[in-house]
Scaffold this motif. Structure first.
Motif, PDB file in Angstrom:
ATOM      1  N   GLU A 144      37.358  32.926  39.542  1.00 35.15           N
ATOM      2  CA  GLU A 144      36.139  32.225  39.958  1.00 35.15           C
ATOM      3  C   GLU A 144      36.519  30.858  40.500  1.00 35.15           C
ATOM      4  O   GLU A 144      37.269  30.110  39.878  1.00 35.15           O
ATOM      5  CB  GLU A 144      35.201  32.083  38.767  1.00 35.15           C
ATOM      6  CG  GLU A 144      33.868  31.438  39.101  1.00 35.15           C
ATOM      7  CD  GLU A 144      33.825  29.944  38.774  1.00 35.15           C
ATOM      8  OE1 GLU A 144      33.063  29.236  39.453  1.00 35.15           O
ATOM      9  OE2 GLU A 144      34.531  29.518  37.861  1.00 35.15           O
TER      10      GLU A 144
ATOM     11  N   ASP B 297      33.197  33.856  35.318  1.00 38.98           N
ATOM     12  CA  ASP B 297      32.957  32.419  35.494  1.00 38.98           C
ATOM     13  C   ASP B 297      33.624  31.670  34.347  1.00 38.98           C
ATOM     14  O   ASP B 297      33.532  32.092  33.192  1.00 38.98           O
ATOM     15  CB  ASP B 297      31.455  32.115  35.497  1.00 38.98           C
ATOM     16  CG  ASP B 297      30.780  32.542  36.795  1.00 38.98           C
ATOM     17  OD1 ASP B 297      31.509  32.911  37.737  1.00 38.98           O
ATOM     18  OD2 ASP B 297      29.546  32.512  36.860  1.00 38.98           O
TER      19      ASP B 297
ATOM     20  N   HIS C 283      32.066  29.920  29.208  1.00 35.94           N
ATOM     21  CA  HIS C 283      31.028  29.704  30.231  1.00 35.94           C
ATOM     22  C   HIS C 283      29.634  29.745  29.618  1.00 35.94           C
ATOM     23  O   HIS C 283      28.884  28.770  29.690  1.00 35.94           O
ATOM     24  CB  HIS C 283      31.187  30.755  31.322  1.00 35.94           C
ATOM     25  CG  HIS C 283      30.147  30.715  32.390  1.00 35.94           C
ATOM     26  ND1 HIS C 283      29.884  29.594  33.146  1.00 35.94           N
ATOM     27  CD2 HIS C 283      29.305  31.689  32.851  1.00 35.94           C
ATOM     28  CE1 HIS C 283      28.926  29.855  34.014  1.00 35.94           C
ATOM     29  NE2 HIS C 283      28.544  31.121  33.852  1.00 35.94           N
TER      30      HIS C 283
END
Length: 220
Positions: free
Chosen positions: A205, A181, A160
């Protein structure tokens, strides 16, 4: 294991999940809700638990909607370890201080210009952000680490941002994964997300879960 969703459930930002394992309490992320000032103030100011009841924090990455309330947790009495990758700790050094500076500046602006009935206090101060940093404990990718009685964590690259991690927590024969994430493969700088091992439960997520996300080379 017992899991309570304390943020980023039914909304975006403010990631925070409370995990109870082997008689101890942990937070998976401690993020700031980001939105309109009054709503953000209401959501961010108070915790739905006593800060000093938390034994440790596992931080997925440095973005403020995942890390931004850590200084407030410390301000309210938390003194336990915060486990994160070395790169995440480096980023938090700057980002939490910057968030404190913004909070102080915003409170000063409101008090000088908006004439609220009572003076507005910043969510936390630079002093609180500085006090948070010694609590960080570096945990590298793919290194199983005991973080509590009978609870082990192992971090995987989430792809991420720099240092972002998906975390697998194991207690006895139960394995829980927390994705943080998740990035997408094929980006020019960030490594592709690691594949996670089989787990019993997954906190995922899903901000873009209903969309097709094209590989980066399809955009050029």
């Amino acid at each position: 294991m017992k899991l309570t969703f304390q943020g980023a459930a039914g909304t975006v930002t403010g990631s925070m999940h409370q995990l109870e394992a082997a008689g101890r309490k942990y937070l998976l992320d401690c993020g700031m809700y980001q939105g309109r000032r009054k709503e953000a103030e209401r959501r961010n100011r108070d915790f739905p638990f006593n800060a000093d009841s938390i034994d440790a924090v596992v931080l997925s990455h440095a973005h403020i909607d995942h890390s931004g309330r850590l200084p407030l947790l410390v301000k309210n009495g938390f003194h336990g370890p915060i486990y994160a990758t070395p790169a995440t700790i480096d980023l938090c050094q700057a980002m939490l201080r910057d968030t404190a500076r913004i909070a102080e500046s915003d409170a000063d602006f409101v008090n000088r210009h908006l004439h609220e009935a009572e003076p507005v206090e910043p969510l936390y101060t630079m002093q609180d952000a500085v006090a948070t940093m010694p609590l960080f404990r570096p945990v590298s990718y793919h290194v199983p680490t005991e973080i509590g009685l009978g609870l082990r964590m192992e971090s995987y690259d989430a792809g991420h941002i720099l240092g972002s991690a998906a975390v697998v927590l194991t207690e006895g024969g139960t394995r829980l994964a927390f994705s943080g994430d998740v990035g997408r493969p094929g980006l020019p700088i960030i490594r592709d997300p690691d594949a996670l091992p089989p787990v019993d439960y997954l906190i995922m997520e899903s901000t873009y879960g209903g969309r097709t996300r094209w590989q980066s080379w399809n955009r050029w």
